[in-house]
Write a protein that holds these residues in place. Structure first.
Motif, PDB file in Angstrom:
ATOM      1  N   LYS A  97       4.340  39.276  37.522  1.00 48.63           N
ATOM      2  CA  LYS A  97       5.449  39.643  36.645  1.00 48.63           C
ATOM      3  C   LYS A  97       6.219  38.425  36.154  1.00 48.63           C
ATOM      4  O   LYS A  97       6.697  38.406  35.012  1.00 48.63           O
ATOM      5  CB  LYS A  97       6.394  40.617  37.359  1.00 48.63           C
ATOM      6  CG  LYS A  97       5.789  42.016  37.528  1.00 48.63           C
ATOM      7  CD  LYS A  97       6.793  42.997  38.090  1.00 48.63           C
ATOM      8  CE  LYS A  97       6.178  44.398  38.179  1.00 48.63           C
ATOM      9  NZ  LYS A  97       7.134  45.378  38.750  1.00 48.63           N
ATOM     10  N   SER A  98       6.371  37.420  36.990  1.00 49.29           N
ATOM     11  CA  SER A  98       7.226  36.301  36.580  1.00 49.29           C
ATOM     12  C   SER A  98       6.754  34.952  37.112  1.00 49.29           C
ATOM     13  O   SER A  98       7.553  34.048  37.286  1.00 49.29           O
ATOM     14  CB  SER A  98       8.671  36.546  37.045  1.00 49.29           C
ATOM     15  OG  SER A  98       8.722  36.707  38.446  1.00 49.29           O
ATOM     16  N   GLN A  99       5.472  34.830  37.383  1.00 47.26           N
ATOM     17  CA  GLN A  99       4.955  33.538  37.816  1.00 47.26           C
ATOM     18  C   GLN A  99       3.550  33.368  37.259  1.00 47.26           C
ATOM     19  O   GLN A  99       2.865  34.366  36.956  1.00 47.26           O
ATOM     20  CB  GLN A  99       4.939  33.428  39.343  1.00 47.26           C
ATOM     21  CG  GLN A  99       3.958  34.350  40.055  1.00 47.26           C
ATOM     22  CD  GLN A  99       4.105  34.298  41.570  1.00 47.26           C
ATOM     23  OE1 GLN A  99       5.105  34.753  42.128  1.00 47.26           O
ATOM     24  NE2 GLN A  99       3.106  33.741  42.221  1.00 47.26           N
ATOM     25  N   ASN A 152       0.610  34.458  33.136  1.00 50.33           N
ATOM     26  CA  ASN A 152       0.690  35.213  34.390  1.00 50.33           C
ATOM     27  C   ASN A 152      -0.562  36.055  34.666  1.00 50.33           C
ATOM     28  O   ASN A 152      -0.590  36.833  35.621  1.00 50.33           O
ATOM     29  CB  ASN A 152       1.923  36.123  34.385  1.00 50.33           C
ATOM     30  CG  ASN A 152       1.899  37.128  33.241  1.00 50.33           C
ATOM     31  OD1 ASN A 152       1.307  36.869  32.197  1.00 50.33           O
ATOM     32  ND2 ASN A 152       2.542  38.274  33.447  1.00 50.33           N
ATOM     33  N   ASP A 175       6.179  42.196  42.671  1.00 48.97           N
ATOM     34  CA  ASP A 175       6.024  40.985  41.874  1.00 48.97           C
ATOM     35  C   ASP A 175       4.725  40.909  41.086  1.00 48.97           C
ATOM     36  O   ASP A 175       4.470  39.910  40.409  1.00 48.97           O
ATOM     37  CB  ASP A 175       6.141  39.742  42.765  1.00 48.97           C
ATOM     38  CG  ASP A 175       5.167  39.766  43.937  1.00 48.97           C
ATOM     39  OD1 ASP A 175       4.473  40.795  44.131  1.00 48.97           O
ATOM     40  OD2 ASP A 175       5.099  38.761  44.672  1.00 48.97           O
TER      41      ASP A 175
END
Length: 605
Positions: A10-12, A41, A152
């Motif tokens: 989601k965010s890395q 991602n 995540d």
């Protein structure tokens, strides 16, 4: 045929390490080459077993649009026909790969593209412009696809073991464990590992903006019964099955056949022999030193009839038992079908003969009503329905017979002791009221046992040795035809699969076609005796996982019953399988496959 997997954080950013973790656990599915795709991602990995377009079919595939990326496992059997349609619409393919048409069909038809393709498949398609990930599985569930959602990110792969490293906690889902014990398999969305889920047969998941939604693109309950006599059905099926077989025989490598000695595999071999002239390798399994009659003689007869190069495999108890840990690791699911063991040996022999593709007769019984459980009289159906109205009286008993669930299941399982009936009740309740008992029973098996038992056996046992299994009776067009036939063309007293038997009479001797069905039996009951049984009891009684889920006093009674020849082998086999599975998947990382020759009791700690 391949292994696929991926991550969508989601965010890395996705990393090569993420993909290497997945790839190391699916490399047996595609030993020929590996490919990865990383962008922001998203990470995709593909392990390839090259069968069509050996040089040009490498994945991940982007075709001529860098924003669309595909990894796929399986075969698109009608890829030539789709490619011709796409070419007429101005779309040119870059390779001869069967899977590339998925990309172009998506670009041409949007989400409806999946309706156009016929085959066995599991795929992940990334649309970079829409930031959309599609996870699709074929209509019958021939090819597997699992996913794990975390806060995540999303993780997916062809096998459960490739998702285990991404689980924050490895916990068992009790209702699925009960299903696994009682039904021999679990089905539906949930697996035995809490959090790991299945993409369902006939489903495509659409992942956008951090949300996962399901799109059902195929529903067998929409199949309408047809009024037709044998002559009309014969004409219709002859044309259909030839088309299906021609498409299934598309490969750039040699293929063989697994002969069970029954009707289905013989019919498949007859069609192959009719459509091509090359000598075919065939394989069958039998057992040494047992009372149970095997099918070697029947298979050998069919092999001679069609002039195959036949390989009979005769197995003994010791070599079968030494294969158990490898079989449990390969099976991936908690699914303890005895037939996984001989299928594993068949796959190994096929690979040792340099085959990458084999045909099997799986699905013939479900599609054409071959099992005795489909042949109930009107009175029997009425009585069963009155006793169990939710499931029509179909599949009301589990594999564990009374009193063993009460005596052996621990408290955590006892509260879910009836959950094994749920998949059958749900399937039966989905069927149209106008359907007869036989059609409802066929449908129930097709959406429960078929994808999560028989097809798990075929996919995992063969892919453990880098072999693709093709199952032409489970082409969705054949399934729709078989289910739509009137009951009078499926069953008669003492016989099932009537239409298929009659249809095959032009190629196969009558006495073979109309002999009593035996099934693919394995003499486990004869082998669970003596010193092995004693050592197994000792190991299970000392095992922590067994102690957490089962009652030790009940286990002692179970083993006493087996020694007294009171048929407790299924229950004991299920316990042993669970203990080994728990050792490999819960206590350890399942990262290393056991060899094909191990002492199974050493895997019960």
């Amino acid at each position: 045929m391949c292994g696929i997997g991926g991550v969508l954080w989601k965010s890395q950013p996705a990393t090569k390490k993420d993909l290497e973790t997945i790839g190391s656990l699916i490399k047996h599915r595609g030993p020929d080459e590996h490919g990865i795709f990383l962008r922001d991602n998203l990470g995709l990995i593909h392990s390839r077993l090259s069968i069509i377009d050996l040089k040009g079919g490498r994945q991940p595939l982007c075709a001529d649009n860098p924003n669309i990326v595909l990894i796929a496992n399986g075969e698109i059997y009608n890829f030539k026909e789709i490619r011709e349609q796409l070419n007429l619409r101005g779309r040119d393919t870059c390779t001869l790969s069967d899977c590339e048409v998925i990309i172009h069909a998506y670009l041409e038809f949007g989400l409806d593209f999946i309706q156009k393709i016929a085959g066995m498949f599991a795929f992940a398609l990334w649309d970079g412009e829409k930031r959309r990930l599609l996870l699709g599985r074929d209509r019958l569930g021939i090819k597997p696809l699992y996913y794990l959602e975390r806060d995540d990110g999303l993780f997916f792969a062809s096998e459960i073991k490739a998702l285990v490293p991404f689980m924050k906690a490895k916990e068992i889902h009790p209702p699925s464990l009960v299903e696994g014990l009682q039904n021999q398999f679990s089905s539906g969305r949930n697996t035995i590992l809490s959090g790991v889920k299945r993409v369902l047969p006939g489903e495509m998941l659409i992942v956008e903006q951090g949300q996962v939604r399901s799109m059902r693109y195929w529903d067998l309950t929409r199949t309408s019964p047809i009024k037709i006599d044998y002559n009309g059905a014969e004409e219709m099926f002859s044309s259909l099955f030839e088309t299906v077989m021609v498409q299934h025989m598309r490969a750039d490598v040699p293929y063989g056949v697994f002969l069970s000695g029954g009707v289905d595999s013989a019919t498949v071999l007859a069609m192959i022999s009719r459509l091509q002239t090359n000598k075919i390798l065939s394989f069958s399994v039998g057992y040494k030193g047992v009372e149970m009659k095997d099918e070697l003689d029947d298979a050998q007869r069919i092999a001679r009839l069609f002039n195959t190069e036949h390989v009979p495999i005769v197995l003994e108890a010791n070599e079968m038992f030494s294969r158990i840990p490898h079989m449990v690791w390969s099976t991936d699911e908690f699914m303890w079908d005895y037939a996984c063991l001989p299928t594993s040996f068949l796959a190994e022999h096929a690979r040792n003969h340099s085959l990458k593709v084999v045909f099997t007769g799986e699905g013939g019984d479900e599609v054409f009503a071959g099992y005795g459980r489909y042949r109930k009289t009107f009175v029997e159906c009425l009585v069963k329905k009155m006793a169990n109205p939710k499931s029509g009286g179909f599949r009301t008993r589990g594999r564990w017979r009374n009193p063993w669930p009460r005596k052996v299941f621990g408290d955590k399982l006892a509260q879910f002791s009836k959950s094994y009936k749920t998949p059958f009740i749900n399937a039966w309740s989905c069927t149209p009221p106008a359907w007869d008992y036989t059609k409802k029973a066929q449908y129930t098996d097709i959406v429960t046992e078929l994808p999560e038992d028989l097809l798990v056996k075929v996919d995992r046992m063969l892919m453990a040795f880098g072999v693709e299994g093709r199952v032409p009776f489970l082409d969705h067009r054949v399934v729709e035809f078989g289910l739509s036939l009137p009951r009078s063309l499926k069953i008669r007293p003492h016989y099932g699969k009537v239409f298929l038997r009659r249809w095959a009479e032009k190629d196969i001797p009558m006495d073979h076609l109309w002999k009593k069905k035996r099934g693919f039996h394995v003499p486990i009951g004869e082998w669970l005796t003596g010193d092995f049984l004693n050592r197994l009891e000792e190991k299970l009684l000392q095992n922590k996982a067994i102690g957490n889920w089962f009652q030790r006093d009940g286990i002692r009674e179970l083993f006493s019953a087996q020694r007294a020849k009171k048929k407790a082998s299924r229950e004991i086999w299920g316990l042993m399988h669970f203990a080994i599975w728990h050792n490999l998947f819960i206590e350890k990382s399942c990262s290393v496959a056991p060899s094909t020759k191990e002492d199974p009791l050493e895997f019960i700690s």
